[in-house]
Design a protein around this motif. Structure first.
Motif, short mmCIF file in Angstrom:
data_model
loop_
_atom_site.label_atom_id
_atom_site.label_comp_id
_atom_site.label_asym_id
_atom_site.label_seq_id
_atom_site.Cartn_x
_atom_site.Cartn_y
_atom_site.Cartn_z
N LEU A 97 0.83 -1.21 0.00
CA LEU A 97 0.00 0.00 0.00
C LEU A 97 0.86 1.25 0.00
CD1 LEU A 97 -2.90 -0.91 2.46
CD2 LEU A 97 -3.09 -0.47 0.01
N SER A 98 1.92 1.23 0.81
CA SER A 98 2.82 2.38 0.86
C SER A 98 3.47 2.60 -0.50
CB SER A 98 3.89 2.15 1.93
OG SER A 98 4.80 3.22 1.96
N ALA A 99 3.89 1.49 -1.12
CA ALA A 99 4.49 1.62 -2.45
C ALA A 99 3.49 2.15 -3.46
CB ALA A 99 5.03 0.26 -2.91
N GLY A 100 2.26 1.66 -3.39
CA GLY A 100 1.23 2.15 -4.31
C GLY A 100 0.92 3.62 -4.09
N LEU A 101 0.85 4.04 -2.83
CA LEU A 101 0.59 5.45 -2.54
C LEU A 101 1.74 6.33 -3.03
CD1 LEU A 101 -0.92 5.15 1.05
CD2 LEU A 101 -2.13 5.81 -1.04
N ASP A 102 2.97 5.83 -2.89
CA ASP A 102 4.11 6.59 -3.39
C ASP A 102 4.01 6.78 -4.90
OD1 ASP A 102 5.14 6.86 -0.89
OD2 ASP A 102 6.59 5.22 -1.07
N VAL A 103 3.57 5.73 -5.59
CA VAL A 103 3.43 5.84 -7.04
C VAL A 103 2.37 6.89 -7.39
CG1 VAL A 103 2.71 4.62 -9.13
CG2 VAL A 103 4.23 3.51 -7.50
N GLU A 112 1.76 2.15 -14.53
CA GLU A 112 1.83 0.72 -14.81
C GLU A 112 1.08 -0.07 -13.73
OE1 GLU A 112 5.93 -0.27 -15.05
OE2 GLU A 112 6.22 0.67 -17.00
N SER A 113 0.68 -1.27 -14.10
CA SER A 113 -0.09 -2.11 -13.16
C SER A 113 0.85 -2.82 -12.20
CB SER A 113 -0.93 -3.14 -13.94
OG SER A 113 -1.87 -2.50 -14.75
N ALA A 114 1.54 -2.04 -11.37
CA ALA A 114 2.40 -2.62 -10.36
C ALA A 114 1.54 -3.22 -9.24
CB ALA A 114 3.35 -1.56 -9.80
N ARG A 115 2.16 -4.07 -8.44
CA ARG A 115 1.40 -4.74 -7.38
C ARG A 115 0.75 -3.73 -6.44
NH1 ARG A 115 2.29 -10.19 -6.65
NH2 ARG A 115 1.78 -10.07 -4.44
N GLY A 116 1.51 -2.72 -6.05
CA GLY A 116 0.95 -1.73 -5.13
C GLY A 116 -0.23 -0.99 -5.72
N ALA A 121 -6.16 -0.21 -6.29
CA ALA A 121 -7.36 -0.18 -7.12
C ALA A 121 -8.34 -1.29 -6.74
CB ALA A 121 -6.98 -0.29 -8.60
N ALA A 122 -7.82 -2.52 -6.64
CA ALA A 122 -8.71 -3.65 -6.34
C ALA A 122 -9.20 -3.59 -4.90
CB ALA A 122 -7.97 -4.97 -6.61
N GLY A 123 -8.29 -3.33 -3.97
CA GLY A 123 -8.70 -3.24 -2.57
C GLY A 123 -9.67 -2.10 -2.34
N GLY A 124 -9.39 -0.95 -2.96
CA GLY A 124 -10.33 0.17 -2.83
C GLY A 124 -11.69 -0.14 -3.41
N THR A 125 -11.69 -0.81 -4.55
CA THR A 125 -12.97 -1.22 -5.15
C THR A 125 -13.71 -2.18 -4.23
OG1 THR A 125 -12.07 -0.94 -7.38
CG2 THR A 125 -14.05 -2.28 -7.15
N GLY A 126 -12.95 -3.11 -3.61
CA GLY A 126 -13.59 -4.04 -2.68
C GLY A 126 -14.20 -3.34 -1.49
N VAL A 127 -13.50 -2.35 -0.94
CA VAL A 127 -14.03 -1.60 0.20
C VAL A 127 -15.28 -0.83 -0.21
CG1 VAL A 127 -13.56 0.28 1.80
CG2 VAL A 127 -11.82 -1.46 1.37
N VAL A 128 -15.22 -0.20 -1.39
CA VAL A 128 -16.41 0.52 -1.89
C VAL A 128 -17.56 -0.45 -2.12
CG1 VAL A 128 -17.33 1.79 -3.87
CG2 VAL A 128 -15.13 2.43 -2.90
N ALA A 129 -17.27 -1.61 -2.70
CA ALA A 129 -18.33 -2.61 -2.93
C ALA A 129 -18.95 -3.06 -1.61
CB ALA A 129 -17.76 -3.80 -3.69
N LEU A 130 -18.11 -3.22 -0.58
CA LEU A 130 -18.63 -3.60 0.73
C LEU A 130 -19.54 -2.52 1.29
CD1 LEU A 130 -18.72 -5.46 3.17
CD2 LEU A 130 -16.59 -4.43 3.96
#
Length: 793
Positions: A97-103, A112-116, A121-130
């Motif tokens: 998450l930290s790496a993704g936020l840095d990007v 690019e579709s890096a893991r972070g 994107a996927a985790g945020g979508t999951g939280v929104v879906a919940l």
């Protein structure tokens, strides 16, 4: 609401969430993230359906189950190597998450579709879906469910310089309207069927159609208004729908920004190594490219002095000579052509000392003391310019022979806070010893690079006051582990305590060679180094950071001779750093340890792949759990939808009762008449007066439908009949064991029967090769007058 409305809303909420996630498409390259997001949404949807069946709608348990399974889905996707180690999984996800936020802070879309990034994107979508599922399905507040959908939409709207295209707004709005429509349909159906004669049915149908058309018109008008009004009314254009200006009027997009206050830990640890600029130079071995010189130190951080940049000091008129540099020092004219790819800075990256700069747009001013070049209301974004500069090569002898610097230089560049820890000065004097200032500086550099056994590590513990703070220096001297900021800051502070004027420069290592004279500088080339002042030479670069791949400058490595007259290399710094105990050796300071390099490789766009197998297995299990219940709900809805007139409604209600009781294990013989069923239920389950009255109504309506003359009067609304069925089934359910009730909710026999019937029907159609043999008489459309005495209803 029951009888499938929860399942219908859950599916609708999932669709709305996934549709809203499509607005993230302009931010991320490829579709990997979308598949991961779809998995998260499906996990939330299916776990919610199963949870409501198990928990009987008790929302805390449902939400808990959804949250747990969503977290497990995230772990399986992004931290499956730590699935048996929850703390390790949490730590790995936190790092990603930290790496993704840095990007997100350092790159411009599409990234690019890096893991972070995929995790965000996927985790945020999951939280929104919940959140959408909870609000729309558990709490039945679809209007409030629009808030998390709006939050998702606002993310790309805020990050894109030109805002989101209008059609993506329509996509997001369609998901929200879908939620409202599904909920409104359930509420209208809950009112029951309107009683009407045969002659009134056509008008009623026409009215329903008109009502639907009216709703669609209102929705369409609302969407059009939302799109048009901000564009027409001044002051409402907030770039949510596009059309905004770029940053700083540059018309470009920011990818990476290096913090001139030495906050480079993030840049060096960035899992995505972003190309920032390209430069072509006439120098064979170029020195680091400087962004800014930090010459003030307050005990917490280094920063550029707040000199007033005079508008008269415009670079169009050329830059002054480097402070302190005399003609006795060898210089050679050089040129660099610099093309900024994706870097935004107020300060201009330049070789030192620059003399003439051309090709820039906007107003750029210089500071005559540091030769920092600052843009006035303009940044380096997409800049392309040519720099003429002097390649300065002093000799070690010139530095050793340097006289005392001017008092004003000493006063300004040896200033330190009064509360500096004593251990720093004590260590500096022990290491530097006596002799000239040059000899002391060389000993400091050699101590950091070789004899002090320091280790380069960008993952060294961070200080709460900053990596350049006095406390960070104390910790660094104790642990002997850190990165360029620690080395540069510590050597500069020590030099000042020895009375040597010092400052810190921030910029980039020379980068990677592309052709003979062209290099690419990336975000991991971020670097800091100390500059010390020597009279007659001016500001001189030192390189205390080991493993930097940048050999110590020739003028800082005086050769010494041993007793045999041969050159003694024991006190010199080698170009290739010694291999550490862990066997790692870097070719540039920007390199990270092997395990970090592996993590960085995994972060690259090609390094992330979805582990489909465990997710397919998980979804198959969840869908298997949800399918019988869903099949039963679909069959029930179809039964009531196809019921026509009083006979059809009565038969549908009786079928509902029979199937609901069979799910609870109640024996129901095909030979029993409706009255026999009523008698047995009253005898075996001791129904209350209200429950018995509901059963009486169902029996009487069935018999009346069988034997009374045909009539256009449909009798009671379907909702009332279904309520009677639910009352009787609930009366029997409370007298069954908890296990039986759970089985009825999770794995209803009626659902299995419906699936079997559907499979048999499909098989029959396939065998006959024709769709003309569809069975006409389903459970809700039996011929009651022919089977009245069979009790098979």
């Amino acid at each position: 609401m029951t009888n499938g409305s929860d399942e219908r809303m859950a599916v609708t909420a999932a669709c709305a969430s996934l549709v809203a996630a499509l607005t993230l498409a302009p931010l991320i390259q490829g579709v990997t993230w979308l598949f991961a997001a779809a998995i998260m949404v499906l996990t939330v949807m299916v776990s919610g359906i199963v949870g409501r069946q198990l928990a009987r709608g008790w929302w805390p348990a449902v939400i808990g189950l959804q949250a747990v399974l969503l977290f497990l889905a995230v772990v399986v996707l992004f931290a499956r190597g730590q699935i048996a180690n929850p703390p390790g999984a949490v730590s790995m996800l936190t790092d990603l998450l930290s790496a993704g936020l840095d990007v997100t802070q350092s790159q411009s879309p599409p990234v690019e579709s890096a893991r972070g990034i995929v995790l965000l994107a996927a985790g945020g979508t999951g939280v929104v879906a919940l959140a959408v599922d909870v609000l729309a399905t558990s709490f039945r507040q679809p209007a409030l469910a629009g808030l998390p959908l709006l939050a998702m939409y606002c993310v790309p709207a805020a990050l894109l310089d030109d805002g989101l295209p209008w059609y993506l707004f329509l996509v997001a709005a369609a998901g929200f309207l879908l939620l409202l429509s599904a909920d409104a349909g359930d509420r209208v159906r809950a009112w029951g069927r309107v009683l009407a004669s045969a002659g009134e049915r056509s008008s009623r149908t026409a009215g329903d159609t008109a009502l639907a058309r009216g709703g669609r018109r209102v929705a369409a008008a609302a969407v059009v208004t939302a799109v048009a009004v901000p564009a027409l009314i001044p002051g409402l254009d907030s770039q949510l729908l596009g059309g905004g200006d770029g940053d700083g009027g540059s018309g470009g997009t920011v990818i990476t920004r290096i913090n001139p206050i030495l906050d480079m830990r993030r840049d060096l640890n960035d899992p995505v190594d972003t190309d920032l600029l390209k430069y072509t130079t006439t120098v064979a071995e170029p020195a680091p490219l400087r962004i800014v010189t930090d010459d003030e130190y307050d005990g917490k951080t280094w920063k550029p002095s707040e000199n007033e940049f005079q508008r008269a000091n415009n670079i169009e008129n050329g830059l002054p000579s480097a402070p302190g540099l005399t003609s006795a020092v060898q210089t050679e004219a050089a040129t660099s052509d610099i093309e900024i790819y994706q870097l935004r800075e107020n300060y201009l990256p330049l070789p030192y000392p620059a003399q003439q700069i051309s090709g820039l747009n906007g107003e750029w001013l210089y500071d005559p003391e540091t030769l920092n070049v600052l843009g006035r209301n303009v940044t380096t974004t997409k800049a392309n310019y040519t720099v003429e500069f002097a390649e300065v090569t002093p000799t070690a002898q010139q530095l050793a022979d340097a006289g005392a610097p001017p008092d004003d230089i000493v006063e300004k560049y040896t200033a330190l806070p009064d509360d500096m820890p004593a251990v720093i000065e004590k260590t500096a004097r022990q290491v530097a010893g006596t002799g000239t200032e040059y000899e002391q500086a060389v000993r400091l550099q050699d101590w950091f690079r070789v004899s002090g056994r320091f280790t380069y590590n960008t993952q060294a513990p961070a200080s709460k006051n900053g990596d350049g703070s006095a406390q960070a220096i104390v910790d660094f001297l104790d642990s002997k582990e850190g990165y360029c900021v620690h080395y540069a800051s510590t050597m500069a502070v020590m030099a000042r305590q020895l009375g040597i004027p010092a400052r810190v420069a921030v910029g980039f290592l020379p980068g990677s060679v592309q052709t003979e004279d062209t290099r690419i500088i990336s975000s991991r080339d971020a670097h800091a180094w100390p500059e010390l002042y020597f009279q007659g030479v001016g500001w001189v670069r030192f390189e205390p950071t080991p493993r930097s791949g940048q050999a110590a400058p020739d003028w800082t490595v005086p050769p010494s001779t041993g007793n045999d007259g041969q050159t003694d290399d024991s006190t010199t710094t080698t170009t290739e750093p010694e291999t550490e105990e862990n066997g790692a050796s870097a070719s540039s300071e920007a390199e990270v340890p092997d395990e970090q390099a592996a993590a960085a490789d995994a972060q690259s766009s090609g390094g992330f792949s979805l582990p489909w197998q465990p997710f397919v297995l998980l979804l198959v299990v969840l869908l298997a759990l949800a399918t019988p219940r869903a099949a039963a709900s679909v069959a029930t809805r179809r039964r009531w939808r196809t019921a026509r007139g009083a006979p059809g409604l009565a038969a549908a209600a009786w079928d509902d009762l029979r199937l609901g009781l069979s799910d609870l294990g109640v024996r129901w013989a095909a030979s029993w008449t409706p009255r026999a069923v009523r008698q047995r239920l009253n005898d075996d389950y001791r129904l209350t007066t209200e429950q018995s009255a509901a059963l009486d109504r169902l029996v009487e309506e069935l018999e009346e439908a069988f034997y009374a003359p045909p009539s256009d009067d449909p009798g009671r609304p379907a909702a009332d009949r279904r309520q009677d069925v639910a009352l009787v089934v609930s009366a029997v359910a409370v007298q069954k064991s908890a296990r039986t009730r759970r089985r009825a909710r999770l794995w209803p026999a009626s659902g299995i029967t419906a699936l079997s019937g559907a499979a048999a029907s499909i098989t029959a159609r396939f065998r006959k090769g024709s769709s003309s043999t569809i069975e006409k008489n389903g459970p809700g459309e039996q011929q009651p007058r022919q089977k009245a005495d069979s009790g098979a209803h």
